[in-house]
Design a protein around this motif. Structure first.
Motif, PDB file in Angstrom:
ATOM      1  N   LEU A 121       0.941  -1.148  -0.094  1.00  0.00           N
ATOM      2  CA  LEU A 121      -0.036   0.026   0.022  1.00  0.00           C
ATOM      3  C   LEU A 121       0.973   1.288  -0.075  1.00  0.00           C
ATOM      4  O   LEU A 121       0.636   2.021  -0.826  1.00  0.00           O
ATOM      5  N   HIS A 170      -7.976   2.452   0.866  1.00  0.00           N
ATOM      6  CA  HIS A 170      -7.347   2.215   2.052  1.00  0.00           C
ATOM      7  C   HIS A 170      -7.873   2.959   2.974  1.00  0.00           C
ATOM      8  O   HIS A 170      -8.684   4.116   2.713  1.00  0.00           O
ATOM      9  N   ARG A 171      -7.999   2.749   4.282  1.00  0.00           N
ATOM     10  CA  ARG A 171      -8.334   3.814   5.218  1.00  0.00           C
ATOM     11  C   ARG A 171      -7.632   3.698   6.518  1.00  0.00           C
ATOM     12  O   ARG A 171      -6.743   4.562   6.520  1.00  0.00           O
ATOM     13  N   CYS A 172      -7.478   2.550   7.275  1.00  0.00           N
ATOM     14  CA  CYS A 172      -6.808   2.436   8.581  1.00  0.00           C
ATOM     15  C   CYS A 172      -5.319   2.630   8.449  1.00  0.00           C
ATOM     16  O   CYS A 172      -4.658   2.968   9.218  1.00  0.00           O
ATOM     17  N   GLN A 173      -4.667   1.727   7.389  1.00  0.00           N
ATOM     18  CA  GLN A 173      -3.433   1.422   7.374  1.00  0.00           C
ATOM     19  C   GLN A 173      -2.965   0.511   8.254  1.00  0.00           C
ATOM     20  O   GLN A 173      -1.526   0.441   8.550  1.00  0.00           O
ATOM     21  N   GLY A 189      -4.250  -2.557   9.019  1.00  0.00           N
ATOM     22  CA  GLY A 189      -4.888  -4.018   8.977  1.00  0.00           C
ATOM     23  C   GLY A 189      -6.162  -4.224   9.720  1.00  0.00           C
ATOM     24  O   GLY A 189      -6.479  -5.491   9.916  1.00  0.00           O
ATOM     25  N   ALA A 190      -7.033  -3.249  10.053  1.00  0.00           N
ATOM     26  CA  ALA A 190      -8.184  -3.459  10.616  1.00  0.00           C
ATOM     27  C   ALA A 190      -9.438  -3.075   9.853  1.00  0.00           C
ATOM     28  O   ALA A 190     -10.583  -3.823   9.959  1.00  0.00           O
ATOM     29  N   CYS A 191      -9.290  -2.265   8.656  1.00  0.00           N
ATOM     30  CA  CYS A 191     -10.522  -1.867   8.122  1.00  0.00           C
ATOM     31  C   CYS A 191     -10.910  -2.862   6.826  1.00  0.00           C
ATOM     32  O   CYS A 191     -12.169  -2.827   6.386  1.00  0.00           O
ATOM     33  N   ALA A 192     -10.019  -3.548   6.379  1.00  0.00           N
ATOM     34  CA  ALA A 192     -10.070  -4.378   5.337  1.00  0.00           C
ATOM     35  C   ALA A 192     -10.338  -3.690   3.799  1.00  0.00           C
ATOM     36  O   ALA A 192     -10.880  -4.440   3.079  1.00  0.00           O
ATOM     37  N   MET A 193     -10.423  -2.182   4.026  1.00  0.00           N
ATOM     38  CA  MET A 193     -10.550  -1.660   2.815  1.00  0.00           C
ATOM     39  C   MET A 193      -9.604  -1.866   1.644  1.00  0.00           C
ATOM     40  O   MET A 193      -9.727  -1.929   0.405  1.00  0.00           O
ATOM     41  N   CYS A 194      -8.448  -2.277   2.010  1.00  0.00           N
ATOM     42  CA  CYS A 194      -7.307  -2.437   0.986  1.00  0.00           C
ATOM     43  C   CYS A 194      -7.182  -3.722   0.567  1.00  0.00           C
ATOM     44  O   CYS A 194      -6.485  -4.033  -0.393  1.00  0.00           O
ATOM     45  N   PHE A 233      -3.757  -8.269   2.919  1.00  0.00           N
ATOM     46  CA  PHE A 233      -3.669  -7.188   3.355  1.00  0.00           C
ATOM     47  C   PHE A 233      -2.524  -6.153   2.940  1.00  0.00           C
ATOM     48  O   PHE A 233      -1.835  -6.186   3.576  1.00  0.00           O
ATOM     49  N   CYS A 237      -1.855  -3.184   3.076  1.00  0.00           N
ATOM     50  CA  CYS A 237      -1.249  -2.236   3.907  1.00  0.00           C
ATOM     51  C   CYS A 237      -0.257  -2.899   5.101  1.00  0.00           C
ATOM     52  O   CYS A 237       0.389  -2.131   5.656  1.00  0.00           O
TER      53      CYS A 237
HETATM   54  S1  FES Z   1      -6.016  -0.281   4.986  1.00  0.00           S
HETATM   55 FE1  FES Z   1      -7.278  -0.811   6.458  1.00  0.00          FE
HETATM   56  S2  FES Z   1      -6.988  -2.970   6.452  1.00  0.00           S
HETATM   57 FE2  FES Z   1      -5.477  -2.040   5.156  1.00  0.00          FE
END
Ligand code: FES
Length: 89
Positions: free
Chosen positions: A23, A35-38, A40-45, A73, A75
């Motif tokens: 990422l 991406h969002r949290c960077q 490993g929590a939000c799963a957006m990436c 993941f 990120c």
């Molecule tokens: S940016 Fe949130 S899990 Fe990868």
């Protein structure tokens, strides 16, 4: 040293230098990688690895089935080889 990542769904390529996550490298190349949290929590990436190997400093929460299907993941993942990734399921 770096590895080449091909984003199949977007027809894009970028290099991931050693020490950068997939990422981070994508964002450094101005690629609009979801991406969002960077952390490993939000799963957006999340995307799917079609070819190649990644490694993690801390293993993300993925089921065996998800790992088998290639979900990663970005990120949290470091490229160990050249990679082909897709956002398609
Ligand atoms: S940016 Fe949130 S899990 Fe990868």
């Amino acid at each position: 040293m770096s590895h080449k990542v091909t984003l199949l769904s977007n027809d894009l390529e970028f290099e991931v230098p050693t020490g950068q996550t997939i990422l981070e490298a994508a964002l450094n190349n101005n690629i609009s990688f979801p991406h969002r949290c960077q952390v490993g929590a939000c799963a957006m990436c999340m995307c799917r690895k079609v070819e190649g190997e990644v490694s993690y400093h801390l293993d993300p929460v993925l089921t065996d089935r998800e790992i088998q299907r290639g979900w990663i993941f970005p990120c949290q993942a470091y490229a160990e080889t050249n990679l082909k990734l897709t956002f398609e399921e």
